[in-house]
Design a protein around this motif. Structure first.
Motif, PDB file in Angstrom:
ATOM      1  N   LEU A 103      30.205  46.693  33.655  1.00 17.67           N
ATOM      2  CA  LEU A 103      31.384  47.480  34.020  1.00 17.67           C
ATOM      3  C   LEU A 103      30.978  48.840  34.576  1.00 17.67           C
ATOM      4  O   LEU A 103      31.506  49.295  35.596  1.00 17.67           O
ATOM      5  CB  LEU A 103      32.289  47.652  32.793  1.00 17.67           C
ATOM      6  N   LEU A 104      30.014  49.497  33.921  1.00 19.78           N
ATOM      7  CA  LEU A 104      29.552  50.803  34.407  1.00 19.78           C
ATOM      8  C   LEU A 104      28.866  50.676  35.762  1.00 19.78           C
ATOM      9  O   LEU A 104      28.988  51.566  36.615  1.00 19.78           O
ATOM     10  CB  LEU A 104      28.606  51.432  33.387  1.00 19.78           C
ATOM     11  N   SER A 105      28.173  49.594  35.978  1.00 21.15           N
ATOM     12  CA  SER A 105      27.541  49.365  37.278  1.00 21.15           C
ATOM     13  C   SER A 105      28.585  49.230  38.379  1.00 21.15           C
ATOM     14  O   SER A 105      28.415  49.737  39.492  1.00 21.15           O
ATOM     15  CB  SER A 105      26.657  48.114  37.221  1.00 21.15           C
ATOM     16  N   SER A 106      29.700  48.549  38.036  1.00 20.42           N
ATOM     17  CA  SER A 106      30.778  48.403  39.014  1.00 20.42           C
ATOM     18  C   SER A 106      31.408  49.758  39.333  1.00 20.42           C
ATOM     19  O   SER A 106      31.750  50.052  40.472  1.00 20.42           O
ATOM     20  CB  SER A 106      31.841  47.440  38.477  1.00 20.42           C
ATOM     21  N   PHE A 254      43.471  48.579  33.861  1.00 26.86           N
ATOM     22  CA  PHE A 254      42.207  49.160  34.312  1.00 26.86           C
ATOM     23  C   PHE A 254      41.029  48.234  34.018  1.00 26.86           C
ATOM     24  O   PHE A 254      40.072  48.157  34.803  1.00 26.86           O
ATOM     25  CB  PHE A 254      41.986  50.529  33.668  1.00 26.86           C
ATOM     26  N   MET A 255      41.084  47.518  32.900  1.00 25.45           N
ATOM     27  CA  MET A 255      40.022  46.555  32.600  1.00 25.45           C
ATOM     28  C   MET A 255      39.964  45.460  33.660  1.00 25.45           C
ATOM     29  O   MET A 255      38.881  45.099  34.155  1.00 25.45           O
ATOM     30  CB  MET A 255      40.252  45.947  31.221  1.00 25.45           C
ATOM     31  N   ASP A 256      41.137  44.922  34.028  1.00 24.76           N
ATOM     32  CA  ASP A 256      41.172  43.880  35.061  1.00 24.76           C
ATOM     33  C   ASP A 256      40.793  44.451  36.424  1.00 24.76           C
ATOM     34  O   ASP A 256      40.140  43.770  37.237  1.00 24.76           O
ATOM     35  CB  ASP A 256      42.577  43.266  35.128  1.00 24.76           C
ATOM     36  N   LEU A 257      41.197  45.691  36.673  1.00 20.88           N
ATOM     37  CA  LEU A 257      40.874  46.315  37.967  1.00 20.88           C
ATOM     38  C   LEU A 257      39.376  46.482  38.127  1.00 20.88           C
ATOM     39  O   LEU A 257      38.805  46.179  39.193  1.00 20.88           O
ATOM     40  CB  LEU A 257      41.582  47.666  38.061  1.00 20.88           C
ATOM     41  N   LEU A 258      38.712  46.938  37.083  1.00 23.72           N
ATOM     42  CA  LEU A 258      37.272  47.159  37.152  1.00 23.72           C
ATOM     43  C   LEU A 258      36.496  45.855  37.152  1.00 23.72           C
ATOM     44  O   LEU A 258      35.385  45.787  37.705  1.00 23.72           O
ATOM     45  CB  LEU A 258      36.828  48.035  35.973  1.00 23.72           C
ATOM     46  N   SER A 259      37.050  44.823  36.531  1.00 24.28           N
ATOM     47  CA  SER A 259      36.359  43.530  36.514  1.00 24.28           C
ATOM     48  C   SER A 259      36.652  42.701  37.756  1.00 24.28           C
ATOM     49  O   SER A 259      36.102  41.604  37.914  1.00 24.28           O
ATOM     50  CB  SER A 259      36.750  42.742  35.269  1.00 24.28           C
ATOM     51  N   GLY A 260      37.517  43.188  38.639  1.00 23.44           N
ATOM     52  CA  GLY A 260      37.807  42.500  39.890  1.00 23.44           C
ATOM     53  C   GLY A 260      38.911  41.482  39.825  1.00 23.44           C
ATOM     54  O   GLY A 260      39.177  40.775  40.802  1.00 23.44           O
ATOM     55  N   ASN A 261      39.608  41.402  38.688  1.00 18.75           N
ATOM     56  CA  ASN A 261      40.717  40.448  38.539  1.00 18.75           C
ATOM     57  C   ASN A 261      42.010  41.145  38.987  1.00 18.75           C
ATOM     58  O   ASN A 261      42.874  41.483  38.180  1.00 18.75           O
ATOM     59  CB  ASN A 261      40.825  39.985  37.079  1.00 18.75           C
ATOM     60  N   PRO A 263      44.748  40.155  40.827  1.00 21.47           N
ATOM     61  CA  PRO A 263      46.076  39.540  40.612  1.00 21.47           C
ATOM     62  C   PRO A 263      46.602  39.758  39.196  1.00 21.47           C
ATOM     63  O   PRO A 263      47.767  40.109  39.000  1.00 21.47           O
ATOM     64  CB  PRO A 263      45.835  38.055  40.908  1.00 21.47           C
ATOM     65  N   ARG A 264      45.717  39.568  38.201  1.00 23.15           N
ATOM     66  CA  ARG A 264      46.182  39.759  36.818  1.00 23.15           C
ATOM     67  C   ARG A 264      46.436  41.230  36.529  1.00 23.15           C
ATOM     68  O   ARG A 264      47.330  41.569  35.733  1.00 23.15           O
ATOM     69  CB  ARG A 264      45.173  39.183  35.818  1.00 23.15           C
ATOM     70  N   ALA A 265      45.656  42.119  37.155  1.00 26.89           N
ATOM     71  CA  ALA A 265      45.876  43.550  36.960  1.00 26.89           C
ATOM     72  C   ALA A 265      47.275  43.955  37.428  1.00 26.89           C
ATOM     73  O   ALA A 265      48.003  44.675  36.727  1.00 26.89           O
ATOM     74  CB  ALA A 265      44.806  44.353  37.705  1.00 26.89           C
ATOM     75  N   ILE A 266      47.669  43.480  38.600  1.00 30.61           N
ATOM     76  CA  ILE A 266      49.007  43.794  39.120  1.00 30.61           C
ATOM     77  C   ILE A 266      50.075  43.148  38.252  1.00 30.61           C
ATOM     78  O   ILE A 266      51.114  43.761  37.940  1.00 30.61           O
ATOM     79  CB  ILE A 266      49.142  43.319  40.575  1.00 30.61           C
ATOM     80  N   THR A 267      49.819  41.913  37.803  1.00 32.18           N
ATOM     81  CA  THR A 267      50.800  41.196  36.991  1.00 32.18           C
ATOM     82  C   THR A 267      51.042  41.883  35.651  1.00 32.18           C
ATOM     83  O   THR A 267      52.189  42.054  35.218  1.00 32.18           O
ATOM     84  CB  THR A 267      50.336  39.746  36.747  1.00 32.18           C
ATOM     85  N   VAL A 268      49.950  42.298  34.974  1.00 35.13           N
ATOM     86  CA  VAL A 268      50.120  42.931  33.663  1.00 35.13           C
ATOM     87  C   VAL A 268      50.777  44.302  33.809  1.00 35.13           C
ATOM     88  O   VAL A 268      51.530  44.741  32.925  1.00 35.13           O
ATOM     89  CB  VAL A 268      48.763  43.047  32.935  1.00 35.13           C
TER      90      VAL A 268
END
Length: 340
Positions: A103-106, A254-261, A263-268
């Protein structure tokens, strides 16, 4: 015209004052359980009356009502403790350390400057482990004081039972000491206190239950681990004014945003906005018929209550402040505004 104190401080009155003070000293260590028992009794009493209409036995009806209401609360607390232990145990695992490092690398890829990812991830992992040890040690101390907990629970159960059965007699006993010219104020105050209890029970606790259930369903459908636990925490946060469910769904966003997910980030995030929006409709609809309590009173009660009464302060704190506000407001209307 001055008041003759000696006329009122008669030997019987001095004896009463002395015994009341000594009794309060004895009761004080368990006073929070007695207060909580009186509060829970108010919510359990309607359930007991409905059961009694079928069984015709008062004591059995009260016990069954207590089982219906208190057992889910105890199971909820046990579930929260169990899930916290599982989450904290998982947070200290090697896979979690790798996730933090990734995550920090991203994050570093989006920043204009560089930093030591391994050093920061190690510090974060160490901090998480320290927090986990602290919580686990606290739980160990909690279990070690099982004797005191058992005594508190016993007093709580007895308080609930007798307040449900004899609560009206207790109120009439107190009323018998009230002078005749103040009985109207006493009766109005009791009604105001009941309105506050109804407002908090229906307008706040029930709203939190509804939001928590919807949150648990939504987070589980979206595929989050510990979805039910997230829903429970969402419901608890909903009790606290200003907070609400936003810390949960923004954290997941923010967790989904940083992990690249994405669609789920917008949905949640949309789901979180939905939870926050329906609160503005559910809460007024449930509590509009009862007392209107300012959010600051509840906020102070929720934040300061646990400092005084421990974990039960989350319930006792806002209720005591709400009842105090109702008594003061009733006094203002009866004796101050009424004299103008």
């Amino acid at each position: 015209m001055g008041i003759d104190i000696k006329q009122h401080l008669t030997p019987p009155m001095l004896l009463v004052i002395f015994l009341v003070i000594v009794s309060l000293m004895i009761v004080f260590p368990v006073l929070n359980m007695i207060i909580l028992g009186a509060i829970l009794a108010y919510g359990i009493k309607p359930v007991a009356h409905k059961i009694q209409s079928k069984l015709k036995f008062s004591s059995i009806s009260i016990l069954l009502a207590m089982v219906v209401v208190l057992i889910p609360l105890i199971l909820l607390i046990a579930y929260i403790v169990t899930e916290l232990i599982a989450i904290l145990s998982g947070a200290s695992s090697t896979s979690t350390y790798a996730d933090i490092n990734s995550l920090l690398s991203s994050i570093s890829a989006y920043l204009p400057w560089s930093f030591d990812v391994n050093s920061i991830s190690t510090s974060i992992n160490t901090s998480v482990q320290e927090i986990g040890r602290y919580v686990l040690n606290y739980l160990a101390k909690f279990v070690s004081s099982l004797m005191n907990i058992t005594l508190d629970l016993f007093i709580l159960v007895c308080s609930v039972f007798y307040f449900v059965r004899d609560g009206n007699n207790f109120i009439q006993f107190i009323r018998s000491f009230v002078p005749d010219d103040s009985k109207a104020f006493f009766d109005n105050t009791i009604e105001s206190v009941k309105d506050v209890l109804r407002s908090i029970f229906y307008g706040h606790f029930l709203t939190s239950v509804i939001i928590g259930i919807l949150g648990a369903i939504g987070y589980s459908i979206l595929g989050y681990p510990f979805g039910i636990f997230l829903g429970v925490i969402t419901g608890i946060l909903q009790l606290i004014p200003v907070f609400g469910p936003w810390p949960i769904y923004w954290g997941l966003f923010f967790m989904d945003l940083l992990s690249g997910n994405y669609p789920r980030a917008i949905t949640v995030l949309l789901f979180g906005f939905f939870l926050s929006t329906i609160d503005m409709y559910i809460r007024p609809a449930l509590s509009s018929h009862y007392a209107d309590i300012h959010p600051l009173i509840l906020l102070v009660g929720f934040l300061s209550g646990p400092l005084v009464y421990g974990i039960v302060g989350f319930i006792v704190g806002p209720l005591i402040l709400g009842i105090t506000y109702a008594v003061l407001d009733n006094y203002r209307k009866e004796y101050i505004l009424g004299d103008e």
